[in-house]
Design a protein around this motif. Sequence first.
Motif, PDB file in Angstrom:
ATOM      1  N   PHE A 104     -40.251  -1.304 -71.935  1.00 47.17           N
ATOM      2  CA  PHE A 104     -40.936  -0.941 -70.697  1.00 47.17           C
ATOM      3  C   PHE A 104     -40.258  -1.685 -69.562  1.00 47.17           C
ATOM      4  N   ASP A 105     -39.784  -0.928 -68.567  1.00 49.12           N
ATOM      5  CA  ASP A 105     -38.972  -1.493 -67.493  1.00 49.12           C
ATOM      6  C   ASP A 105     -39.749  -1.475 -66.180  1.00 49.12           C
ATOM      7  N   ALA A 106     -40.312  -2.629 -65.825  1.00 49.24           N
ATOM      8  CA  ALA A 106     -40.999  -2.788 -64.545  1.00 49.24           C
ATOM      9  C   ALA A 106     -40.189  -3.675 -63.620  1.00 49.24           C
ATOM     10  N   GLY A 107     -38.882  -3.753 -63.863  1.00 51.91           N
ATOM     11  CA  GLY A 107     -38.017  -4.672 -63.141  1.00 51.91           C
ATOM     12  C   GLY A 107     -37.870  -4.385 -61.662  1.00 51.91           C
ATOM     13  N   ALA A 108     -38.183  -3.160 -61.228  1.00 51.32           N
ATOM     14  CA  ALA A 108     -38.072  -2.840 -59.806  1.00 51.32           C
ATOM     15  C   ALA A 108     -39.269  -3.353 -59.008  1.00 51.32           C
ATOM     16  N   LEU A 109     -40.304  -3.803 -59.706  1.00 54.06           N
ATOM     17  CA  LEU A 109     -41.513  -4.285 -59.030  1.00 54.06           C
ATOM     18  C   LEU A 109     -41.377  -5.760 -58.661  1.00 54.06           C
ATOM     19  N   PRO A 110     -42.134  -6.226 -57.677  1.00 55.47           N
ATOM     20  CA  PRO A 110     -42.206  -7.669 -57.430  1.00 55.47           C
ATOM     21  C   PRO A 110     -42.671  -8.391 -58.699  1.00 55.47           C
ATOM     22  N   TYR A 111     -42.293  -9.656 -58.825  1.00 57.34           N
ATOM     23  CA  TYR A 111     -42.520 -10.376 -60.078  1.00 57.34           C
ATOM     24  C   TYR A 111     -43.967 -10.288 -60.546  1.00 57.34           C
ATOM     25  N   ALA A 112     -44.934 -10.558 -59.685  1.00 56.65           N
ATOM     26  CA  ALA A 112     -46.341 -10.558 -60.101  1.00 56.65           C
ATOM     27  C   ALA A 112     -46.768  -9.175 -60.583  1.00 56.65           C
ATOM     28  N   ASP A 113     -46.303  -8.133 -59.912  1.00 58.33           N
ATOM     29  CA  ASP A 113     -46.641  -6.771 -60.328  1.00 58.33           C
ATOM     30  C   ASP A 113     -45.943  -6.418 -61.641  1.00 58.33           C
ATOM     31  N   ASN A 114     -44.717  -6.887 -61.808  1.00 61.62           N
ATOM     32  CA  ASN A 114     -43.984  -6.700 -63.061  1.00 61.62           C
ATOM     33  C   ASN A 114     -44.772  -7.306 -64.214  1.00 61.62           C
ATOM     34  N   VAL A 115     -45.224  -8.545 -64.042  1.00 63.09           N
ATOM     35  CA  VAL A 115     -45.985  -9.227 -65.090  1.00 63.09           C
ATOM     36  C   VAL A 115     -47.259  -8.456 -65.412  1.00 63.09           C
ATOM     37  N   ALA A 116     -47.993  -8.049 -64.386  1.00 58.82           N
ATOM     38  CA  ALA A 116     -49.254  -7.359 -64.612  1.00 58.82           C
ATOM     39  C   ALA A 116     -49.053  -6.026 -65.332  1.00 58.82           C
ATOM     40  N   ALA A 117     -48.081  -5.243 -64.868  1.00 58.03           N
ATOM     41  CA  ALA A 117     -47.834  -3.940 -65.482  1.00 58.03           C
ATOM     42  C   ALA A 117     -47.339  -4.086 -66.919  1.00 58.03           C
TER      43      ALA A 117
END
Length: 278
Positions: A104-117
């Motif tokens: 699952f690639d949430a790398g384009a999100l800000p760090y906190a949003d990446n962690v949450a997603a």
Amino acid sequence: MSVVSTADLVVTAADSTKPVFAFNVVTLEHAEAIAAGAAAAGTPCILQISHNTIRFHRGPAAILAGTVAVARAADTPLAIHLDHITDADLALRAAELGASSVMFDAGALPYADNVAATADVTRRAHELGLYVEAELGYVGGKPDAPASAHAAGVRTDPAEASAYVAATGVDALAVAVGNSHAMTEKTAALDQGLIGRLRSAVPVPLVLHGSSGVADEELRAAVAAGMTKINVGTALNIAFTGAVREVLASTDKVDPRPYVGAGRDAIAAEVQRLLSSL
């Protein structure tokens, strides 16, 4: 031969001195070629299908069905993995589609949003029996990544990686250590010291994306330093395209089977070479 789980192959590799390779499937011929190369080398590997490939096929059903069929008929244990999935709903369909794992690639999100997603997808994926990989840091070669894999601040920080794994619960972590996607020449210079520090800091297996741009000796050093799963895509496409061009240059016939077959054979040879080289 039954399809095996990605978790089994990665855990086995983590407990040994050899990595597990994950090869990108773009067409059915890729899957057939990877299976043939793995059989020739006598080495299990992972067939992985990216979100971009799913878009190319206008949905996951056909390419996953074909890849699963190839894996089931193979002479060597093969696992099925979904790679760089950016949509949570698609990620959570991995098991339904025949895969045992998902990146699952949430790398384009800000760090906190990446962690949450990532934490949310990982929790739900684990309930479905899926093994989950994520990425931290910016591996070059993606549209949302910095231009250079060597730009300041893009490499994975060991302390942040440790905190990220703890917060998300992921089973494997892809890291940025000087590697870059879609490289057509083997000129990537990996930070082997950073790989060692990440290995010491992170309690889950490390994954190297963009391995097509890494020379064999550099890959061996990366594995010795702590890399477990090695992803390869572009190198297979280079082999395929080169063989197709060679056949097309020598004939005016329009039957695609001779040139597609040559491309498939070229991929198989490259898979066998890589599996036998490390």
